[in-house]
Scaffold this motif. Structure first.
Motif, PDB file in Angstrom:
ATOM      1  N   HIS A   1       0.721  -1.132   0.044  1.00 14.84           N
ATOM      2  CA  HIS A   1       0.132  -0.114  -0.015  1.00 14.84           C
ATOM      3  C   HIS A   1       0.888   1.284  -0.027  1.00 14.84           C
ATOM      4  N   PHE A   2       0.561   2.270  -0.855  1.00 12.74           N
ATOM      5  CA  PHE A   2       1.100   3.520  -0.671  1.00 12.74           C
ATOM      6  C   PHE A   2       0.364   4.551  -0.749  1.00 12.74           C
ATOM      7  N   ALA A   3       0.538   5.629  -0.063  1.00 15.44           N
ATOM      8  CA  ALA A   3      -0.104   6.752  -0.383  1.00 15.44           C
ATOM      9  C   ALA A   3       0.941   8.088  -0.307  1.00 15.44           C
ATOM     10  N   TYR A   4       0.690   8.956  -1.219  1.00 20.31           N
ATOM     11  CA  TYR A   4       1.547  10.607  -0.958  1.00 20.31           C
ATOM     12  C   TYR A   4       1.033  11.001   0.376  1.00 20.31           C
ATOM     13  N   ARG A   5       1.947  11.666   0.877  1.00 20.32           N
ATOM     14  CA  ARG A   5       1.837  12.342   2.248  1.00 20.32           C
ATOM     15  C   ARG A   5       0.747  11.381   3.043  1.00 20.32           C
ATOM     16  N   ALA A   6       1.301  10.355   3.296  1.00 20.87           N
ATOM     17  CA  ALA A   6       0.511   9.427   4.227  1.00 20.87           C
ATOM     18  C   ALA A   6       0.450   9.871   5.585  1.00 20.87           C
ATOM     19  N   GLY A   7      -0.705   9.781   6.160  1.00 20.52           N
ATOM     20  CA  GLY A   7      -0.671  10.109   7.566  1.00 20.52           C
ATOM     21  C   GLY A   7      -1.378  11.749   7.951  1.00 20.52           C
ATOM     22  N   GLU A   8      -1.105  12.321   6.672  1.00 21.61           N
ATOM     23  CA  GLU A   8      -1.852  13.725   6.772  1.00 21.61           C
ATOM     24  C   GLU A   8      -3.193  13.716   6.374  1.00 21.61           C
ATOM     25  N   PRO A   9      -3.943  14.794   6.536  1.00 21.55           N
ATOM     26  CA  PRO A   9      -5.472  14.724   6.187  1.00 21.55           C
ATOM     27  C   PRO A   9      -5.635  14.827   4.791  1.00 21.55           C
ATOM     28  N   ASP A  10      -4.502  15.322   4.065  1.00 24.88           N
ATOM     29  CA  ASP A  10      -5.099  15.405   2.642  1.00 24.88           C
ATOM     30  C   ASP A  10      -4.067  14.250   1.943  1.00 24.88           C
ATOM     31  N   ALA A  11      -3.904  13.025   2.506  1.00 23.60           N
ATOM     32  CA  ALA A  11      -3.054  11.907   2.014  1.00 23.60           C
ATOM     33  C   ALA A  11      -3.742  11.297   0.624  1.00 23.60           C
ATOM     34  N   VAL A  12      -3.115  11.107  -0.293  1.00 25.93           N
ATOM     35  CA  VAL A  12      -3.434  10.377  -1.629  1.00 25.93           C
ATOM     36  C   VAL A  12      -3.035   9.073  -1.865  1.00 25.93           C
ATOM     37  N   PRO A  13      -4.070   8.119  -1.782  1.00 27.72           N
ATOM     38  CA  PRO A  13      -3.553   6.666  -1.720  1.00 27.72           C
ATOM     39  C   PRO A  13      -3.521   6.402  -3.348  1.00 27.72           C
ATOM     40  N   ALA A  14      -2.392   5.759  -3.428  1.00 26.70           N
ATOM     41  CA  ALA A  14      -1.849   5.658  -4.852  1.00 26.70           C
ATOM     42  C   ALA A  14      -1.717   4.058  -5.164  1.00 26.70           C
ATOM     43  N   LEU A  15      -1.504   3.348  -4.215  1.00 26.40           N
ATOM     44  CA  LEU A  15      -1.286   1.688  -4.559  1.00 26.40           C
ATOM     45  C   LEU A  15      -2.122   1.060  -3.140  1.00 26.40           C
ATOM     46  N   ASN A  16      -3.120   0.180  -3.664  1.00 25.77           N
ATOM     47  CA  ASN A  16      -4.004  -0.490  -2.611  1.00 25.77           C
ATOM     48  C   ASN A  16      -3.843  -1.916  -2.555  1.00 25.77           C
ATOM     49  N   GLY A  17      -2.864  -2.490  -2.161  1.00 24.60           N
ATOM     50  CA  GLY A  17      -2.657  -4.048  -1.967  1.00 24.60           C
ATOM     51  C   GLY A  17      -2.165  -4.589  -2.904  1.00 24.60           C
ATOM     52  N   ILE A  18      -0.863  -4.600  -3.325  1.00 23.24           N
ATOM     53  CA  ILE A  18      -0.286  -5.267  -4.533  1.00 23.24           C
ATOM     54  C   ILE A  18       0.517  -6.236  -4.093  1.00 23.24           C
ATOM     55  N   SER A  19       0.261  -7.432  -4.647  1.00 19.85           N
ATOM     56  CA  SER A  19       1.236  -8.643  -4.482  1.00 19.85           C
ATOM     57  C   SER A  19       1.787  -9.032  -5.784  1.00 19.85           C
ATOM     58  N   LEU A  20       3.106  -9.121  -5.880  1.00 18.13           N
ATOM     59  CA  LEU A  20       3.574  -9.884  -7.179  1.00 18.13           C
ATOM     60  C   LEU A  20       5.064 -10.404  -6.897  1.00 18.13           C
ATOM     61  N   THR A  21       5.463 -11.058  -7.881  1.00 17.24           N
ATOM     62  CA  THR A  21       6.638 -11.520  -7.905  1.00 17.24           C
ATOM     63  C   THR A  21       7.472 -11.489  -9.237  1.00 17.24           C
ATOM     64  N   ILE A  22       8.617 -10.919  -9.182  1.00 18.05           N
ATOM     65  CA  ILE A  22       9.494 -10.926 -10.488  1.00 18.05           C
ATOM     66  C   ILE A  22      10.625 -11.911 -10.552  1.00 18.05           C
ATOM     67  N   ARG A  23      10.542 -12.897 -11.539  1.00 15.67           N
ATOM     68  CA  ARG A  23      11.756 -13.831 -11.500  1.00 15.67           C
ATOM     69  C   ARG A  23      12.894 -13.156 -12.304  1.00 15.67           C
ATOM     70  N   ARG A  24      13.966 -13.857 -11.970  1.00 13.53           N
ATOM     71  CA  ARG A  24      15.259 -13.322 -12.450  1.00 13.53           C
ATOM     72  C   ARG A  24      14.870 -13.688 -14.194  1.00 13.53           C
ATOM     73  N   GLY A  25      15.371 -13.010 -14.881  1.00 15.83           N
ATOM     74  CA  GLY A  25      15.451 -13.181 -16.123  1.00 15.83           C
ATOM     75  C   GLY A  25      14.103 -12.901 -17.025  1.00 15.83           C
ATOM     76  N   GLU A  26      13.165 -12.522 -16.161  1.00 17.17           N
ATOM     77  CA  GLU A  26      11.651 -12.218 -16.736  1.00 17.17           C
ATOM     78  C   GLU A  26      11.934 -10.871 -17.760  1.00 17.17           C
ATOM     79  N   TYR A  27      10.775 -10.806 -18.532  1.00 20.43           N
ATOM     80  CA  TYR A  27      10.506  -9.536 -19.206  1.00 20.43           C
ATOM     81  C   TYR A  27       9.023  -9.229 -18.722  1.00 20.43           C
ATOM     82  N   VAL A  28       8.818  -8.437 -17.775  1.00 16.97           N
ATOM     83  CA  VAL A  28       7.366  -8.123 -17.766  1.00 16.97           C
ATOM     84  C   VAL A  28       7.081  -6.651 -17.880  1.00 16.97           C
ATOM     85  N   ALA A  29       5.699  -6.628 -18.439  1.00 17.54           N
ATOM     86  CA  ALA A  29       5.582  -5.166 -18.860  1.00 17.54           C
ATOM     87  C   ALA A  29       4.337  -4.605 -17.683  1.00 17.54           C
ATOM     88  N   ILE A  30       4.448  -3.605 -17.236  1.00 14.94           N
ATOM     89  CA  ILE A  30       3.324  -3.131 -16.374  1.00 14.94           C
ATOM     90  C   ILE A  30       2.472  -2.073 -17.220  1.00 14.94           C
TER      91      ILE A  30
END
Lengths: 285, 289, 180
Positions: B12-41
């Motif tokens: 989870h990530f929010a810009y200015r977390a903890g402040e009243p005007d926090a902006v959430p940007a990531l909400n629960g991401i789980s993933l793995t990247i293996r060695r040698g992989e080619y991943v597009a996001i």
């Protein structure tokens, strides 16, 4: 408008590649030599000392293979201004602190105007110093890539690190400034074109339409600063991603090497400088 | 597991977390990247893709959850520099990431920061510049190079740190088509040589080059799979407001009209030409949609 | 934000603002026409003021140093081919601007910016002309005239630019974070 055309090819310092003795000198040696000679000519006001120093500087620039005409080429547009300033200096500076054994002759004294032989000496010596400094500056910027001057400065400041002088950071600031001049120049060009297409006339006008011209320039300058700050934010992130964490523990690709010739050059100039400073009051004229 | 390079757990990530005007940007991401992989996001603006990328090398730290690079926790400051050496990052605008006044001096910046001594330093610079095909231009000032060349300098600057993984954060979005092809060719060559590639992009043609695509929307993973799997889900893509690569669209149009089923779905121009050729698709005469 | 972040920010801000100072010196943009006998007001010292306000005295001082060195190398008149006139005074522009800014920031942000821009500009004018008199390039009377005809319009222009740039940047920064 045309002022900004081709700005991306802007050259600051104009390195002229060459293979002379002066070109091959270590940047640190060059900086030292220039500082020593500047010091020598700063403290000397006698005709003879300045003739000798001028001869030395002319010899150096000749050794570097750069013509005096090239060194002084930038001066021409400023010539009327230089003459006017010199005349003012001559007219109002009748009693300057020139150390000379020559008797002071008063040529003219009329109201605030006071022209003497020592005033004339001050003007002539100032002009000679000016030519010397043009030459010395050119020896630095025309025979050395600017980045190498920054590295030279860095190495020379390194011993002062204990005193809190951030040598490596200062050198990186120089390098970043050099790197960003053409980028911001290009940005300026884009901004100027955008303003011109909206009908702002930049550069046209002159003094009596100053408000329009001033406003047109402010409209360029403020966005230029904002663009620079935006780029700075991106560069900060990019430099952190490349593991930059200050100067400590850094190595450097460009290594400067002092040769025996550099040592001799420094030694000769140091002796000359000491001589000129020591005997500054003993020159006969 | 040894071959896992990056592991993201409930990030989870929010810009200015903890402040009243926090902006959430990531909400629960789980993933793995293996060695040698080619991943597009991929994902449209505001989906959180660049924010996610900046967690891979500790430029941003999680508000909640963990990111591990080779089992090192990114939120532990002792590992920051190691992580940034392992996961190199190339950004959008080449002008704002090149530091040196000459190509070779810029490429040396990263290893200089790592304290690599001579002569290893010069060897790294040469190797990196050879890898992107710019060794001959090493004495040029970067501002006199083309956009594609400048971005290749930026890649070389990262390669000189000898990273295991290269993150391209919209690295081709400011380039013209020719320069983009030039950069992508370098990227493919690096991948073949064993470098892990993570490409953040909004060009679907570019995402199609990857082995796996992760689609983000609203700070969550909306879709994940091989390009084949992702680009076949037309309905889902439409909901996410993503347009499949042009060859895939063409193939589907042909499928719809001729009844021939292309399998696998062609995602590149070459694949489309091949597929049409193989099927010898009988196009209806005068057929115009 | 940890110590390293701050260091990187200072180095980069100083580098980029020094680049603007060099650029202003190399183009006509560094001079704004004014309706006084001076003809032009120079604004090449403004980056040093901004650096001092935004990142403190060290950054402001270094920008002034870089600007001074380049104005020394590019000078085509004797007065500015003297390091005591061209380089030394410039180092203090960003430092005095910073002092004025931190002294007044608590009171009122805009007042602090205005005074800081004026103080930074005065530092440049007074020290450069003072050095020119001391080094014998100018008579005191001439220097005073030049100081007034150049100094006043330069203060006005510097204040306008500093206030416009800082308030625009702070506004932008706020909006950018809100959007991310």
């Amino acid at each position: 408008m045309q002022d900004f055309a081709l700005l991306r090819h802007i050259t600051i310092g104009q390195y002229l590649p060459g293979d002379s003795f002066v070109h091959r000198m270590d940047p640190r040696a060059k900086i030292t030599v220039v500082l020593l000679l500047s010091l020598a000519l700063t403290v000397n006001t006698s005709y003879l000392a300045n003739i000798l120093l001028l001869a030395l500087c002319l010899g150096l620039i000749r050794a570097a293979g750069i013509s005096l005409r090239y060194v002084l080429s930038g001066v021409r547009p400023a010539l009327p201004f230089i003459i006017a300033l010199s005349l003012m200096q001559l007219a109002f500076y009748g009693n300057p602190s020139v150390t000379s054994r020559l008797p002071v002759i008063t040529f003219l004294r009329w109201g605030p105007i006071f022209i003497t032989s020592s005033g004339l000496q001050l003007v002539l010596v100032s002009l000679a110093r000016f030519v010397d400094l043009m030459i010395l500056a050119s020896i630095l910027t025309n025979t050395t890539p600017l980045a190498h001057l920054a590295y030279g400065l860095e190495d020379m400041l390194k011993p002062f690190g204990r005193l809190g002088v951030p040598a490596q950071e200062i050198s990186l600031i120089f390098i970043l400034a050099l790197r960003f001049v053409p980028i911001l120049a290009e940005q300026l060009e884009t901004l100027a074109k955008a303003q011109a297409s909206r009908g702002a006339d930049i550069g046209a006008g002159g003094r009596w339409r100053f408000w329009r011209t001033a406003r047109a320039m402010l409209v360029l300058i403020v966005p230029l600063f904002l663009d620079a700050f935006r780029r700075a934010e991106e560069l900060i992130v990019a430099m952190e991603a490349r593991c930059y964490a200050g100067g400590r523990g850094r190595t450097r690709l460009v290594q400067l090497r002092m040769g025996w010739a550099d040592g001799i050059a420094i030694l000769i100039c140091a002796l000359l400088a000491v001589g000129f400073i020591w005997f500054r009051k003993s020159f006969p004229f | 597991m040894d071959d896992i390079l990056i592991r993201v757990e409930d990030l989870h990530f929010a810009y200015r977390a903890g402040e009243p005007d926090a902006v959430p940007a990531l909400n629960g991401i789980s993933l793995t990247i293996r060695r040698g992989e080619y991943v597009a996001i991929v994902g449209h603006n505001g989906s959180g893709k660049s924010t996610l990328a900046r967690h891979f090398n500790a430029l941003l730290l999680p508000t909640r959850g963990k990111v591990y690079v080779q089992d090192m926790d990114t939120s532990d400051p002792r590992h920051t520099l190691d992580i940034r050496r392992i996961v190199g990052m190339v950004f959008q605008d080449p002008d704002n990431q090149i530091v040196g006044t000459l190509v070779e001096e810029d490429v040396a910046f990263g290893p200089e920061n790592l304290g690599v001594p001579q002569p290893a330093l010069a060897q790294r610079v040469e190797k990196a510049l050879q890898a992107v095909g710019l060794w001959e231009l090493r004495h040029r000032p970067p501002h006199l190079l083309s956009g594609g060349q400048r971005q290749r300098v930026a890649i070389a600057g990262v390669l000189a740190m000898e990273p295991a993984c290269l993150v391209l954060d919209e690295a081709t979005s400011m380039l013209d088509p020719a320069s983009r092809a030039e950069v992508l060719q370098v990227v493919r060559r690096l991948h073949t040589a064993g470098t892990t590639i993570i490409a953040i992009t909004h060009f679907m043609e570019e995402a199609a080059l990857a082995e796996r695509i992760i689609v983000l929307a609203g700070g969550k993973i909306a879709l994940e799979g091989s390009p084949q799997e992702v680009f076949s889900q037309r309905e889902r893509l439409r909901e996410l407001r993503l347009v499949p690569p042009t060859p895939a669209q063409l193939a589907e149009a042909v499928q719809a009209r001729s009844g021939v089923a292309f399998s696998p779905l062609p995602l590149t121009r070459e694949a489309l030409v091949e597929a049409v050729h193989a099927h010898a698709v009988p196009l209806p005469a005068g057929g115009r949609p | 934000m940890n110590g390293t972040d701050k260091l990187v920010r200072r180095v980069v801000t100083a580098g980029v603002l020094a680049a603007i100072a060099i650029l202003l010196g190399a183009t006509r943009l560094g001079f704004i026409p004014v309706p006084t006998p001076a003809g032009n007001a120079t604004i090449m010292h403004v980056p040093a003021i901004l650096g001092g306000i935004m990142e403190g005295p060290a950054v402001g001082g270094v920008i002034g140093l870089v600007f001074g060195i380049f104005s020394f190398f590019q000078a085509t008149i004797p007065m500015f081919k003297d390091p005591f006139v061209a380089i030394l005074p410039r180092i203090f522009i960003g430092i005095t601007a910073w002092l004025a800014y931190v002294a007044l920031r608590r009171l009122n942000e805009y007042l602090a910016l205005v005074v800081s821009a004026a103080v930074g500009t005065l530092t440049n004018t007074v020290l450069v002309l003072g050095m020119a008199v001391w080094r014998g390039y100018m008579a005191p009377g001439v220097a005073l005239t030049v100081g007034i005809t150049h100094g006043l319009p330069e203060i006005v222009v510097a204040v306008i630019i500093v206030v416009a740039v800082v308030s625009a940047w702070k506004g932008l920064a706020r909006r950018r974070h809100a959007r991310l």
